[in-house]
Enzyme design. Sequence first.
Site, PDB file in Angstrom:
ATOM      1  N   THR A 222       0.854  -1.199   0.000  1.00 35.56           N
ATOM      2  CA  THR A 222       0.000   0.000   0.000  1.00 35.56           C
ATOM      3  C   THR A 222       0.881   1.237   0.000  1.00 35.56           C
ATOM      4  O   THR A 222       1.973   1.218   0.557  1.00 35.56           O
ATOM      5  CB  THR A 222      -0.858  -0.025   1.290  1.00 35.56           C
ATOM      6  N   GLY A 252     -10.983  -2.238   3.062  1.00 40.51           N
ATOM      7  CA  GLY A 252     -10.066  -2.108   4.201  1.00 40.51           C
ATOM      8  C   GLY A 252     -10.103  -0.719   4.816  1.00 40.51           C
ATOM      9  O   GLY A 252     -11.086   0.018   4.676  1.00 40.51           O
ATOM     10  N   THR A 273      -0.742   1.732   6.902  1.00 38.74           N
ATOM     11  CA  THR A 273      -0.649   0.511   6.091  1.00 38.74           C
ATOM     12  C   THR A 273      -0.530  -0.701   7.010  1.00 38.74           C
ATOM     13  O   THR A 273       0.095  -0.622   8.065  1.00 38.74           O
ATOM     14  CB  THR A 273       0.555   0.560   5.127  1.00 38.74           C
ATOM     15  N   THR A 275      -2.694  -4.728   8.067  1.00 38.97           N
ATOM     16  CA  THR A 275      -3.953  -5.463   7.942  1.00 38.97           C
ATOM     17  C   THR A 275      -5.099  -4.544   8.367  1.00 38.97           C
ATOM     18  O   THR A 275      -5.267  -4.222   9.551  1.00 38.97           O
ATOM     19  CB  THR A 275      -3.904  -6.751   8.778  1.00 38.97           C
ATOM     20  N   GLY A 276      -5.863  -4.110   7.363  1.00 41.95           N
ATOM     21  CA  GLY A 276      -6.802  -3.013   7.552  1.00 41.95           C
ATOM     22  C   GLY A 276      -7.855  -3.231   8.623  1.00 41.95           C
ATOM     23  O   GLY A 276      -8.313  -2.271   9.257  1.00 41.95           O
TER      24      GLY A 276
HETATM   25  N1  ASP Z   1      -4.274  -1.513   4.781  1.00 38.88           N
HETATM   26  C1  ASP Z   1      -4.497  -2.180   3.532  1.00 38.88           C
HETATM   27  C2  ASP Z   1      -5.831  -2.879   3.597  1.00 38.88           C
HETATM   28  O1  ASP Z   1      -6.096  -3.513   4.597  1.00 38.88           O
HETATM   29  C3  ASP Z   1      -3.453  -3.182   3.165  1.00 38.88           C
HETATM   30  C4  ASP Z   1      -2.021  -2.796   3.452  1.00 38.88           C
HETATM   31  O2  ASP Z   1      -1.763  -1.680   3.863  1.00 38.88           O
HETATM   32  O3  ASP Z   1      -1.132  -3.634   3.254  1.00 38.88           O
HETATM   33  O4  ASP Z   1      -6.560  -2.859   2.645  1.00 38.88           O
END
Ligand code: ASP
Length: 361
Positions: A222, A252, A273, A275-276
């Site tokens: 991201t 996300g 950034t 795991t959203g």
């Molecule tokens: N935050 C992003 C999502 O969950 C993914 C990431 O940042 O790697 O969509």
Amino acid sequence: MKHRFILAACAAMAVAGSLTIARAETPRWSIVIHGGAGVIDRAQLSPDLDAAYRAALDKALAAGAKILAEGGAGLDAIEAAITLMEDDPLFNAGRGAVFSAEGRNELDASIMEGTGLKAGAVAGLRTTRHPISAARAVMEKSPHVLLAGADADRFAASNGLEQVKPGYFFTERRWQGLVRFLAARGEAPPKRPRGVPKAAKNVAHTAVKAAAIDSATHGFGTVGVAVMDQKGQWAAGTSTGGTTGKRWGRVGDAPIIGAGTYAQDGICAVSATGTGEYFLRLGVARRICALVELRGLSIQAALRQVITSELTALGGDGGVIAIGPRGETAFGLNTSGMYRARLDSAGDKEISIFADEGDPR
Ligand code: ASP
């Protein structure tokens, strides 16, 4: 158990070296960018890829900084830096986005300015080349904040934003990432998208190697930018393909104002950034700003509380970039790496990847 141990180790690393902040003097402008956070191992990131990521970060940083140095608007700096990264297949945004379980690229983005607290966001775009520009169009040319799906692509098109065939976003690395993700769950991959190159054996092999640097849960990458411009506007933007193998129209944190992106003049600008789902549950970006605004915490103390403590305690993984009340740049992460870079008017510059790298101020 193993997961917890890794998180604890990462949290220790975060305390040791990855909460950093620029010098005390007040800059006239500043910019900080990220290209995703996650498990980034020195052993797995080849020297070539390492150099490619650093060069791409440098290029995006320079594009944004040029605009800020010339007295341009922070929003223009954000759009310039992010569109470059959206076009770069290294990053999980625009071209190079990860695939949903159905084998589609569904793109999310948001942007916010801290003067009038105006914001725009898009979720699940499939044909707009630059989702960050679509988010900005929502902010500036619609009465809404968040548009989703095919109608959001139509809105972008009607505002003159370039539309592409879905195959434009395809990269072998991310496709192989999806194949690996589904195989680990005993599921067959969906049909290869139409109009994309056939998987030549050597291409597939290189892509499998590249895909191996991506996390088992999601191929990160991201992108995000936070700035303070010379007029004293704080602003932030984020763009992503989301998480590999996402299902059911999953959205996300990136397009959710207050979770993945937030900006407030004189207080802070944040792009996240990771795991959203965890960033959504904590309202990470707004929470960091609120700690600075309402509790008087320094930006690095706010990052330590939200990322090192609270996000880690919840089992979440990722990082943020931020600009504090004096325009100071800061990073916070609880993973072993985050592609990141910063620069300000005083020439304070850093480009780093690993958590234990960079200036420990
Ligand atoms: N935050 C992003 C999502 O969950 C993914 C990431 O940042 O790697 O969509």
